[in-house]
Design a protein around this motif. Structure first.
Motif, mmCIF file in Angstrom:
data_model
loop_
_atom_site.group_PDB
_atom_site.id
_atom_site.type_symbol
_atom_site.label_atom_id
_atom_site.label_comp_id
_atom_site.label_asym_id
_atom_site.label_seq_id
_atom_site.Cartn_x
_atom_site.Cartn_y
_atom_site.Cartn_z
ATOM 1 N N GLN A 37 0.827 -1.211 0.000
ATOM 2 C CA GLN A 37 0.000 0.000 0.000
ATOM 3 C C GLN A 37 0.863 1.263 0.000
ATOM 4 O OE1 GLN A 37 -2.429 -0.788 3.485
ATOM 5 N NE2 GLN A 37 -3.948 -1.920 2.284
ATOM 6 N N ILE A 38 1.934 1.251 0.780
ATOM 7 C CA ILE A 38 2.764 2.458 0.934
ATOM 8 C C ILE A 38 3.607 2.746 -0.312
ATOM 9 C CG2 ILE A 38 4.800 1.365 2.006
ATOM 10 C CD1 ILE A 38 3.155 4.682 3.164
ATOM 11 N N TYR A 39 3.755 1.788 -1.216
ATOM 12 C CA TYR A 39 4.531 2.049 -2.442
ATOM 13 C C TYR A 39 3.774 2.966 -3.405
ATOM 14 C CZ TYR A 39 7.218 -2.214 -1.158
ATOM 15 O OH TYR A 39 7.962 -3.172 -0.519
ATOM 16 N N GLU A 40 2.462 3.073 -3.168
ATOM 17 C CA GLU A 40 1.608 3.927 -4.014
ATOM 18 C C GLU A 40 1.735 3.573 -5.507
ATOM 19 O OE1 GLU A 40 2.463 7.970 -2.846
ATOM 20 O OE2 GLU A 40 1.201 7.784 -1.062
ATOM 21 N N ASN A 41 1.821 2.282 -5.771
ATOM 22 C CA ASN A 41 1.921 1.842 -7.180
ATOM 23 C C ASN A 41 0.949 0.707 -7.516
ATOM 24 O OD1 ASN A 41 3.113 -0.422 -6.030
ATOM 25 N ND2 ASN A 41 5.177 0.048 -6.734
ATOM 26 N N GLU A 42 0.055 0.386 -6.578
ATOM 27 C CA GLU A 42 -0.874 -0.733 -6.825
ATOM 28 C C GLU A 42 -1.726 -0.488 -8.072
ATOM 29 O OE1 GLU A 42 -1.900 -2.521 -2.411
ATOM 30 O OE2 GLU A 42 -2.616 -0.510 -2.881
ATOM 31 N N ALA A 43 -2.208 0.746 -8.242
ATOM 32 C CA ALA A 43 -3.070 1.046 -9.400
ATOM 33 C C ALA A 43 -2.300 0.888 -10.715
ATOM 34 C CB ALA A 43 -3.642 2.448 -9.272
ATOM 35 N N ILE A 61 0.115 -12.530 -6.659
ATOM 36 C CA ILE A 61 0.260 -11.116 -6.296
ATOM 37 C C ILE A 61 0.284 -10.971 -4.773
ATOM 38 C CG2 ILE A 61 -0.729 -8.798 -6.517
ATOM 39 C CD1 ILE A 61 -2.191 -9.836 -9.055
ATOM 40 N N THR A 62 1.279 -10.251 -4.298
ATOM 41 C CA THR A 62 1.420 -9.962 -2.864
ATOM 42 C C THR A 62 1.257 -8.474 -2.636
ATOM 43 O OG1 THR A 62 3.020 -11.761 -2.568
ATOM 44 C CG2 THR A 62 3.008 -10.047 -0.886
ATOM 45 N N THR A 63 0.481 -8.095 -1.622
ATOM 46 C CA THR A 63 0.515 -6.705 -1.160
ATOM 47 C C THR A 63 0.682 -6.695 0.355
ATOM 48 O OG1 THR A 63 -0.386 -4.488 -1.425
ATOM 49 C CG2 THR A 63 -1.979 -6.227 -0.874
ATOM 50 N N LYS A 64 0.928 -5.500 0.886
ATOM 51 C CA LYS A 64 1.220 -5.386 2.322
ATOM 52 C C LYS A 64 0.402 -4.248 2.920
ATOM 53 C CE LYS A 64 5.968 -6.385 0.966
ATOM 54 N NZ LYS A 64 6.018 -5.572 -0.254
ATOM 55 N N ILE A 65 -0.132 -4.515 4.106
ATOM 56 C CA ILE A 65 -0.970 -3.540 4.816
ATOM 57 C C ILE A 65 -0.080 -2.534 5.546
ATOM 58 C CG2 ILE A 65 -2.756 -3.244 6.586
ATOM 59 C CD1 ILE A 65 -3.810 -4.954 4.274
ATOM 60 N N TRP A 66 -0.317 -1.258 5.297
ATOM 61 C CA TRP A 66 0.489 -0.208 5.935
ATOM 62 C C TRP A 66 0.054 0.005 7.385
ATOM 63 C CZ3 TRP A 66 5.022 1.241 5.847
ATOM 64 C CH2 TRP A 66 5.445 2.453 6.422
ATOM 65 N N ILE A 67 0.956 0.541 8.199
ATOM 66 C CA ILE A 67 0.712 0.675 9.655
ATOM 67 C C ILE A 67 -0.524 1.518 9.975
ATOM 68 C CG2 ILE A 67 3.086 0.214 10.424
ATOM 69 C CD1 ILE A 67 3.351 3.332 10.732
ATOM 70 N N ALA A 68 -0.847 2.472 9.111
ATOM 71 C CA ALA A 68 -2.032 3.318 9.357
ATOM 72 C C ALA A 68 -3.331 2.529 9.219
ATOM 73 C CB ALA A 68 -2.037 4.494 8.382
ATOM 74 N N ASN A 69 -3.242 1.329 8.626
ATOM 75 C CA ASN A 69 -4.448 0.528 8.356
ATOM 76 C C ASN A 69 -4.520 -0.764 9.176
ATOM 77 O OD1 ASN A 69 -5.175 2.411 6.363
ATOM 78 N ND2 ASN A 69 -3.921 1.376 4.832
ATOM 79 N N LEU A 70 -3.785 -0.823 10.274
ATOM 80 C CA LEU A 70 -3.706 -2.087 11.013
ATOM 81 C C LEU A 70 -4.894 -2.348 11.940
ATOM 82 C CD1 LEU A 70 0.104 -2.295 11.952
ATOM 83 C CD2 LEU A 70 -1.104 -3.499 10.132
ATOM 84 N N SER A 71 -5.643 -1.327 12.313
ATOM 85 C CA SER A 71 -6.740 -1.526 13.274
ATOM 86 C C SER A 71 -7.861 -2.338 12.646
ATOM 87 C CB SER A 71 -7.291 -0.179 13.736
ATOM 88 O OG SER A 71 -7.982 0.436 12.661
ATOM 89 N N LYS A 72 -8.684 -2.931 13.509
ATOM 90 C CA LYS A 72 -9.750 -3.803 12.975
ATOM 91 C C LYS A 72 -10.778 -3.016 12.166
ATOM 92 C CE LYS A 72 -12.428 -4.420 17.276
ATOM 93 N NZ LYS A 72 -11.474 -4.095 18.341
ATOM 94 N N GLU A 73 -10.871 -1.717 12.380
ATOM 95 C CA GLU A 73 -11.792 -0.898 11.577
ATOM 96 C C GLU A 73 -11.247 -0.662 10.164
ATOM 97 O OE1 GLU A 73 -12.315 -0.432 15.711
ATOM 98 O OE2 GLU A 73 -10.559 0.301 14.624
#
Length: 267
Positions: A37-43, A61-73
């Motif tokens: 997510q943080i690479y800002e190149n998924e699109a 395909i692998t992606t990774k969840i950024w720290i700002a998005n770790l909460s259950k919400e």
């Protein structure tokens, strides 16, 4: 392995550069692509994939969840957003990119959300990245080692991360090596150059072959088509035990990725 041993990394590549890199890689036969997510190149990667005409089931395909998005919400909504950008209904592997700084979001919370994402069919497998032994243990306690496909860590001839590797192996968690060429620094190493000459190979091929022979998955990136093609050939290179030992001796705790405020207390 649960995950492909060889893939394409896309860290720091954006816009036309990443579209070209992924397009060239796919044309050359790459089928595994690593983003975040943080690479800002998924699109942009989504564009390259859809333009390639390659069937989704042929890709990993692998992606990774950024720290700002770790909460259950936030975790699952953010993953859905990644899927939209990547123009796919699922990814093959979703990793926690970095552990939550100061354990702001508990490991158990985001690992449980990853399992939920898997059960929803948003991701086929889940894993972690940049996790220390203590953090790996917390992740195992949360979801069980059998649910953790890999720990993606910085690993190069200069930083062999043996304690983390040994712990992961003990729990059948595979290792994905990033920064395997040490930002290109390891390509200048005499030991590596000599082995490359012996095999009529490139220094990059030697280092990648070394990592794969140790059982790690690798995800080198390149913007040059000839380097992408050359890196692929590392899979056909076999190093002798002596050569593996020579490279092992280059260990010097040469960590390159240590972002302040983000990095855990490394082992």
């Amino acid at each position: 392995m649960n995950i492909p041993v060889f893939g394409l990394g896309t860290f720091r590549l954006q816009n036309e550069v990443v579209i070209d890199s992924v397009s060239n890689a796919l044309a050359l036969g790459y089928r595994t692509i690593d983003t975040a997510q943080i690479y800002e190149n998924e699109a942009d990667i989504g564009i390259a994939i859809s333009q390639s005409g390659i069937k989704r089931e042929e890709l990993f395909i692998t992606t990774k969840i950024w720290i700002a998005n770790l909460s259950k919400e936030k975790l699952i909504p953010s993953l859905r957003e990644s899927l939209t950008k990547l123009k796919t209904s699922y990814v093959d592997l979703t990793l926690i990119h970095w552990p939550s700084p100061n354990d702001e979001v508990p490991v158990a919370e985001y690992m449980a959300e990853l399992i939920k994402a898997k059960n929803l069919g948003l991701t086929r497998q889940i894993g972690i990245s940049n996790f220390t032994i203590a953090l790996m243990q917390s992740a195992i306690n949360a979801v069980g080692a059998e649910n953790i496909a890999t720990n993606q860590i910085e690993l190069s001839p200069y930083l062999q991360n043996q304690q983390v590797v040994n712990f992961a192996k003990k729990h059948n968690i595979e290792i994905t090596s990033y920064m395997t060429l040490a930002y290109g620094k390891a390509l200048q190493e005499e030991v590596i150059k000599n082995i490359a000459t012996r095999h009529n190979a490139t220094p990059a091929q030697v280092i990648l072959a070394w990592a794969m022979q140790l059982g790690y998955a690798v995800i080198p990136s390149s913007t040059k088509r000839e380097n992408l093609a050359s890196n692929l050939l590392a899979q056909q290179l076999h190093l002798s035990e002596e050569e593996m030992t020579e490279i092992a001796k280059l260990e010097c705790e040469g960590r390159l990725v240590n972002p302040e405020g983000l990095a855990p207390d490394w082992d």
